[in-house]
Design a protein around this motif. Sequence first.
Motif, PDB file in Angstrom:
ATOM      1  N   LEU A 330       0.811  -1.211   0.000  1.00 20.72           N
ATOM      2  CA  LEU A 330       0.000   0.000   0.000  1.00 20.72           C
ATOM      3  C   LEU A 330       0.847   1.264   0.000  1.00 20.72           C
ATOM      4  CD1 LEU A 330      -2.896   1.190   0.243  1.00 20.72           C
ATOM      5  CD2 LEU A 330      -2.601   1.131   2.732  1.00 20.72           C
ATOM      6  N   TRP A 331       2.043   1.179   0.623  1.00 22.91           N
ATOM      7  CA  TRP A 331       2.897   2.370   0.753  1.00 22.91           C
ATOM      8  C   TRP A 331       4.080   2.326  -0.196  1.00 22.91           C
ATOM      9  CZ3 TRP A 331       1.647   6.282   4.184  1.00 22.91           C
ATOM     10  CH2 TRP A 331       0.607   5.976   5.067  1.00 22.91           C
ATOM     11  N   ARG A 332       4.170   1.282  -1.019  1.00 17.43           N
ATOM     12  CA  ARG A 332       5.330   1.141  -1.897  1.00 17.43           C
ATOM     13  C   ARG A 332       5.147   2.005  -3.152  1.00 17.43           C
ATOM     14  NH1 ARG A 332       5.951  -4.710  -2.893  1.00 17.43           N
ATOM     15  NH2 ARG A 332       6.337  -4.688  -0.637  1.00 17.43           N
ATOM     16  N   VAL A 333       6.160   2.749  -3.511  1.00 11.75           N
ATOM     17  CA  VAL A 333       6.088   3.649  -4.653  1.00 11.75           C
ATOM     18  C   VAL A 333       7.217   3.349  -5.615  1.00 11.75           C
ATOM     19  CG1 VAL A 333       6.116   6.050  -5.402  1.00 11.75           C
ATOM     20  CG2 VAL A 333       5.056   5.457  -3.226  1.00 11.75           C
ATOM     21  N   GLU A 334       6.881   3.138  -6.866  1.00 12.73           N
ATOM     22  CA  GLU A 334       7.894   3.007  -7.902  1.00 12.73           C
ATOM     23  C   GLU A 334       8.187   4.406  -8.455  1.00 12.73           C
ATOM     24  OE1 GLU A 334       9.532   0.375  -8.667  1.00 12.73           O
ATOM     25  OE2 GLU A 334       8.414  -0.935  -7.331  1.00 12.73           O
ATOM     26  N   ILE A 335       9.417   4.832  -8.305  1.00 13.07           N
ATOM     27  CA  ILE A 335       9.719   6.230  -8.570  1.00 13.07           C
ATOM     28  C   ILE A 335       9.915   6.560 -10.046  1.00 13.07           C
ATOM     29  CG2 ILE A 335      12.200   5.898  -8.206  1.00 13.07           C
ATOM     30  CD1 ILE A 335      12.234   8.688  -6.970  1.00 13.07           C
ATOM     31  N   PHE A 336      10.443   5.642 -10.844  1.00 13.72           N
ATOM     32  CA  PHE A 336      10.747   5.978 -12.221  1.00 13.72           C
ATOM     33  C   PHE A 336      10.131   4.978 -13.201  1.00 13.72           C
ATOM     34  CE2 PHE A 336      14.591   7.957 -10.161  1.00 13.72           C
ATOM     35  CZ  PHE A 336      14.167   9.262 -10.358  1.00 13.72           C
ATOM     36  N   PRO A 337       8.802   4.904 -13.306  1.00 11.11           N
ATOM     37  CA  PRO A 337       8.205   4.082 -14.357  1.00 11.11           C
ATOM     38  C   PRO A 337       8.643   4.628 -15.714  1.00 11.11           C
ATOM     39  CG  PRO A 337       6.562   4.791 -12.739  1.00 11.11           C
ATOM     40  CD  PRO A 337       7.803   5.575 -12.491  1.00 11.11           C
ATOM     41  N   SER A 338       8.976   3.760 -16.641  1.00 12.06           N
ATOM     42  CA  SER A 338       9.640   4.175 -17.874  1.00 12.06           C
ATOM     43  C   SER A 338       8.844   5.174 -18.692  1.00 12.06           C
ATOM     44  CB  SER A 338       9.966   2.942 -18.718  1.00 12.06           C
ATOM     45  OG  SER A 338       8.774   2.220 -18.996  1.00 12.06           O
ATOM     46  N   TRP A 339       7.555   4.873 -18.970  1.00 12.66           N
ATOM     47  CA  TRP A 339       6.822   5.764 -19.864  1.00 12.66           C
ATOM     48  C   TRP A 339       6.524   7.111 -19.219  1.00 12.66           C
ATOM     49  CZ3 TRP A 339       1.959   7.827 -19.143  1.00 12.66           C
ATOM     50  CH2 TRP A 339       1.178   7.300 -18.108  1.00 12.66           C
ATOM     51  N   HIS A 340       6.364   7.131 -17.893  1.00 17.96           N
ATOM     52  CA  HIS A 340       6.150   8.400 -17.204  1.00 17.96           C
ATOM     53  C   HIS A 340       7.368   9.304 -17.336  1.00 17.96           C
ATOM     54  CE1 HIS A 340       3.234   5.745 -15.123  1.00 17.96           C
ATOM     55  NE2 HIS A 340       2.493   6.837 -15.093  1.00 17.96           N
ATOM     56  N   GLY A 341       8.536   8.710 -17.139  1.00 19.61           N
ATOM     57  CA  GLY A 341       9.762   9.489 -17.248  1.00 19.61           C
ATOM     58  C   GLY A 341       9.965  10.059 -18.639  1.00 19.61           C
ATOM     59  N   VAL A 342       9.679   9.246 -19.649  1.00 19.96           N
ATOM     60  CA  VAL A 342       9.816   9.726 -21.033  1.00 19.96           C
ATOM     61  C   VAL A 342       8.847  10.858 -21.311  1.00 19.96           C
ATOM     62  CG1 VAL A 342       9.507   9.080 -23.458  1.00 19.96           C
ATOM     63  CG2 VAL A 342      10.683   7.520 -21.885  1.00 19.96           C
ATOM     64  N   LEU A 343       7.614  10.739 -20.834  1.00 14.45           N
ATOM     65  CA  LEU A 343       6.607  11.766 -21.075  1.00 14.45           C
ATOM     66  C   LEU A 343       6.973  13.084 -20.392  1.00 14.45           C
ATOM     67  CD1 LEU A 343       3.937  12.563 -22.321  1.00 14.45           C
ATOM     68  CD2 LEU A 343       2.761  11.602 -20.317  1.00 14.45           C
ATOM     69  N   ILE A 344       7.424  12.996 -19.151  1.00 14.35           N
ATOM     70  CA  ILE A 344       7.811  14.219 -18.441  1.00 14.35           C
ATOM     71  C   ILE A 344       9.021  14.869 -19.107  1.00 14.35           C
ATOM     72  CG2 ILE A 344       8.900  15.039 -16.311  1.00 14.35           C
ATOM     73  CD1 ILE A 344       6.966  13.493 -14.721  1.00 14.35           C
ATOM     74  N   GLY A 345      10.020  14.059 -19.471  1.00 14.38           N
ATOM     75  CA  GLY A 345      11.199  14.611 -20.131  1.00 14.38           C
ATOM     76  C   GLY A 345      10.860  15.265 -21.459  1.00 14.38           C
TER      77      GLY A 345
END
Length: 441
Positions: A330-345
């Motif tokens: 419930l509290w675990r967070v994946e910090i750098f999902p690949s497609w999210h990082g590409v979209l933000i960049g």
Amino acid sequence: MTFENVLFGFTFYYPLFMAYVWIIGGITYYLRYERTSLHDLNPLTELKSTPPVSVVVPCFNEGDNIRSVVDALSRLNYPDYEIICVNDGSKDNTGAILDELIATYPKLRVVHQARNQGKAVALNTAALIAKSEFLMCIDGDAILDPDSIPWLLKHFETGPRLGAVTGNPRIRTRSTLLGRLQVGEFSSIVGLIKRTQRIYGRLFTVSGVVVMFRRRALLDVGFWSPEMLTEDIDISWKLQANHWDVRFEPRALCWILMPETVKGLWKQRLRWAMGGVQAIFKYAYIFRHWHLRRLWLVYIEYNLSVLWAYTMVTVLVLYVLSLFIYIPPLWRVEIFPSWHGVLIGTTCLLQVLVGMILDRHYDKKVYRHYFWMIWYPVFYWMLNMCTTVWSVPKVLFRKSGRRAVWVSPDRGVGSADGVHVKALQPVPNEAVSQPHRGNHD
């Protein structure tokens, strides 16, 4: 909806959403105000009258810069102005240089204050002795473009309730990666945000390094507040909360020095963040007044940016902890999902590109720094996140009413890349009557 979804959703979607808000707002401003008025002309000929203007330069330990600043001010494309330099208790040779310059520049007036009382007090002093209704305020290291006064003054002819117009600061120090990143930042972040906020009707802040005020408006709000760490943010809110308009003029250029060391940047950005936090505490009362509703969006957006900084820190902490200890799902967070990082960049680079396209008319070398901006989210987002998080407790525990005094800033570690050379060239004598075609590169 899990905690992870809410936390990561806000951390990811907030900067993404705001980037497109700034892009759309900046383009809208350009189409409405800039597109049809970028031809070469002498802005002085666009004015209906040329009232006296007082150029105010508060100084603290500016011995290395004040000669070039005053020299540039002596060449402005405007017929009736005075220069007021307030030496606010400098510990270097600023005072001696200013006294020496009086003999060379007849427009120059100098005020010496015995001790460091802060920029707000220096500005208040100059405002009280100025001979003019319009105050052009710049910093002691800023090279003002020759056409800045008429570009700013033109707004006051059309707005009787206009209290201030802020100009377009451009970075001179570009010798390091940190300096080059700030070139893109001032186009894609500062420039786009001011354009967008102007479209929405209210600015979070003028740029204290280049801004013109109506003195009657300053008198109405009690001038600058000595206890505020960022006097430019505070005076912007003071004016707008008292029904004075504030505008942005991108053609009023001012070439400035910025920190190029991590230590210098940290001190500068922490002060900026603390000034913003001071403002949101001081002006929280606006929600009690319906007539101030146009300030609500600006206030809410800044608070969301502070909240984002804290959520981003939370994400980072949870991610690091998950590397060493067990974190419940419930509290675990994946910090750098690949497609999210590409979209933000990709969105970050798009925002930078749009900002540079809009500013290309004013800074012809801006494109050469575009590809350095891939590092902007890595360094500057982290820097601004950390300074924002640290600023809140510092403001909360800061002694009430404590005066904000000068601290000598980092002025960069290298040359100014030649970008200000043109601005320092003499304005031809015929500039007052002939079109002035400055090449701002």
